[in-house]
Enzyme design. Structure first.
Site, short mmCIF file in Angstrom:
data_model
loop_
_atom_site.label_atom_id
_atom_site.label_comp_id
_atom_site.label_asym_id
_atom_site.label_seq_id
_atom_site.Cartn_x
_atom_site.Cartn_y
_atom_site.Cartn_z
N ASP A 62 0.86 -1.20 0.00
CA ASP A 62 0.00 0.00 0.00
C ASP A 62 0.89 1.24 0.00
O ASP A 62 0.99 1.94 1.00
CB ASP A 62 -0.90 -0.05 1.25
CG ASP A 62 -1.92 1.08 1.28
OD1 ASP A 62 -1.97 1.88 0.32
OD2 ASP A 62 -2.66 1.16 2.28
N LYS A 64 0.52 3.74 -2.15
CA LYS A 64 -0.24 4.89 -2.68
C LYS A 64 0.62 5.71 -3.64
O LYS A 64 0.78 6.93 -3.50
CB LYS A 64 -0.80 5.75 -1.56
CG LYS A 64 -1.78 4.97 -0.69
CD LYS A 64 -2.55 5.85 0.26
CE LYS A 64 -3.41 5.03 1.18
NZ LYS A 64 -2.64 4.20 2.13
N ILE A 68 5.07 10.99 -11.26
CA ILE A 68 5.06 11.00 -12.73
C ILE A 68 5.22 9.56 -13.22
O ILE A 68 5.70 8.69 -12.47
CB ILE A 68 6.18 11.89 -13.31
CG1 ILE A 68 7.57 11.38 -12.85
CG2 ILE A 68 5.97 13.35 -12.91
CD1 ILE A 68 8.73 11.99 -13.61
N PRO A 69 4.80 9.28 -14.45
CA PRO A 69 4.84 7.89 -14.91
C PRO A 69 6.18 7.18 -14.72
O PRO A 69 6.22 6.05 -14.24
CB PRO A 69 4.46 8.01 -16.40
CG PRO A 69 3.60 9.24 -16.45
CD PRO A 69 4.18 10.18 -15.44
N ASN A 70 7.30 7.83 -15.07
CA ASN A 70 8.58 7.13 -14.98
C ASN A 70 8.91 6.75 -13.53
O ASN A 70 9.38 5.65 -13.25
CB ASN A 70 9.71 7.97 -15.57
CG ASN A 70 11.01 7.20 -15.59
OD1 ASN A 70 11.10 6.15 -16.23
ND2 ASN A 70 12.00 7.67 -14.86
N PRO A 171 -11.15 -0.63 2.93
CA PRO A 171 -10.63 -0.37 4.27
C PRO A 171 -11.60 0.48 5.09
O PRO A 171 -12.56 1.02 4.53
CB PRO A 171 -9.35 0.41 3.98
CG PRO A 171 -9.62 1.13 2.69
CD PRO A 171 -10.69 0.38 1.95
N GLY A 178 -16.34 1.30 10.16
CA GLY A 178 -17.04 0.50 9.14
C GLY A 178 -17.33 -0.92 9.61
O GLY A 178 -16.67 -1.42 10.52
N ARG A 195 -5.99 -2.21 12.83
CA ARG A 195 -5.93 -2.10 14.29
C ARG A 195 -6.89 -3.03 15.02
O ARG A 195 -6.55 -3.55 16.08
CB ARG A 195 -6.21 -0.64 14.70
CG ARG A 195 -5.04 0.28 14.41
CD ARG A 195 -5.44 1.73 14.49
NE ARG A 195 -6.28 2.13 13.36
CZ ARG A 195 -6.79 3.35 13.20
NH1 ARG A 195 -6.57 4.28 14.11
NH2 ARG A 195 -7.52 3.63 12.14
O1 NUP Z 1 -9.01 4.92 2.11
C1 NUP Z 1 -8.17 4.27 2.69
N1 NUP Z 1 -8.28 4.05 4.01
C2 NUP Z 1 -7.37 3.31 4.74
O2 NUP Z 1 -7.54 3.15 5.95
C3 NUP Z 1 -7.08 3.68 2.02
C4 NUP Z 1 -6.16 2.92 2.71
N2 NUP Z 1 -5.16 2.36 2.04
N3 NUP Z 1 -6.30 2.75 4.08
C5 NUP Z 1 -5.30 1.92 4.80
O3 NUP Z 1 -5.95 0.77 5.35
C6 NUP Z 1 -4.63 2.61 5.98
O4 NUP Z 1 -3.48 3.31 5.58
C7 NUP Z 1 -4.30 1.43 6.90
O5 NUP Z 1 -3.11 0.81 6.46
C8 NUP Z 1 -5.46 0.48 6.66
C9 NUP Z 1 -6.59 0.60 7.65
O6 NUP Z 1 -6.15 0.35 8.95
P1 NUP Z 1 -7.13 0.32 10.23
O7 NUP Z 1 -7.89 1.59 10.26
O8 NUP Z 1 -8.03 -0.88 10.06
O9 NUP Z 1 -6.19 0.17 11.38
#
Ligand code: NUP
Length: 216
Positions: A62, A64, A68-70, A171, A178, A195
């Site tokens: 992850d 993210k 830039i493309p290169n 996530p 959630g 967590r």
């Molecule tokens: O929109 C996003 N929300 C998110 O929490 C995109 C993510 N990549 N994450 C990642 O998911 C966040 O960086 C973390 O690594 C994980 C959620 O962790 P937790 O809230 O369940 O502890």
């Protein structure tokens, strides 16, 4: 190789202690579909942690990726060489940047997931207004899937409709508020939980409880 939906659970391994991460992976690796690593663990343990975790299950990086493309291509190549099965990139950088990730992934036989609307409250500031365009962009670039929020099941459902057959990783389950089963019902293929599993008194039992909820 593509990551298959079996338990539908992906653990976010955001612990920074190598021994703790490996102990959790050893216990949970067989039960989850993937372990997701993010900057905290890679910055503390080094990129080699990907190969170590991979002994137990698939690994998603992850990072993210948002350049830039290169530069995106170079980041993806190093990540795939380290053993990651998939990488997460941002979509707001534009189609060419996402395309660079997709092209690198194809070369290595790996997958790319594009962030659309994030799960935290700040996603309402900019991202939410463009989430569906980001879904379209991910599709047009040939990405394998997208990231969409379990914290807003109604938005997740809307994103699902737009996403066609792309996979959705969701996530925000547990600590962010959630619900795992609601996210699957709204159209997610996988939920990502960090967590609420690794900080639980018994991470194994916590993961089992999520898997049980996802089965129903
Ligand atoms: O929109 C996003 N929300 C998110 O929490 C995109 C993510 N990549 N994450 C990642 O998911 C966040 O960086 C973390 O690594 C994980 C959620 O962790 P937790 O809230 O369940 O502890």
């Amino acid at each position: 190789m593509t990551i298959k939906a079996e338990s539908r659970l992906i653990i976010a391994m955001d612990v920074t202690d190598r021994k703790e991460a490996l102990a959790i992976a050893e216990k949970l690796g067989g039960a989850v579909d993937a372990i997701k690593v993010n900057y905290p663990i890679v910055l503390s343990c080094g990129l080699g942690i990907i190969g170590e975790l991979k002994q137990y299950t698939n690994v998603i990086a992850d990072f993210k990726v948002a350049d830039i493309p290169n530069t995106n291509k170079l980041i993806c190549e190093e990540t795939f060489k380290a053993g990651a099965d998939a990488i997460i990139c941002q979509g707001f950088t534009g189609k060419d940047s996402v395309q660079a990730c997709v092209d690198a992934a194809k070369q290595y036989g790996k997958e790319v997931f594009v962030v659309t609307e994030m799960s935290h409250p700040g996603a309402l500031d900019f991202l939410q207004g463009h989430a569906l365009e980001l879904v379209d962009l991910a599709r047009a670039a040939g990405a394998n899937g997208i990231i969409a929020p379990a914290t807003r099941p109604e938005r997740l459902a809307m994103i699902r409709q737009r996403a066609g057959d792309m996979k959705i990783l969701s996530p925000g389950v547990g600590t962010q508020g959630g619900d795992a089963a609601s996210a699957i019902k709204a159209g997610a293929d996988f939920v990502i939980v960090g967590r609420s599993i690794y900080n639980a008194p018994d991470p194994y039992q916590a993961a089992k409880n999520f898997i049980e909820q996802l089965r129903r």
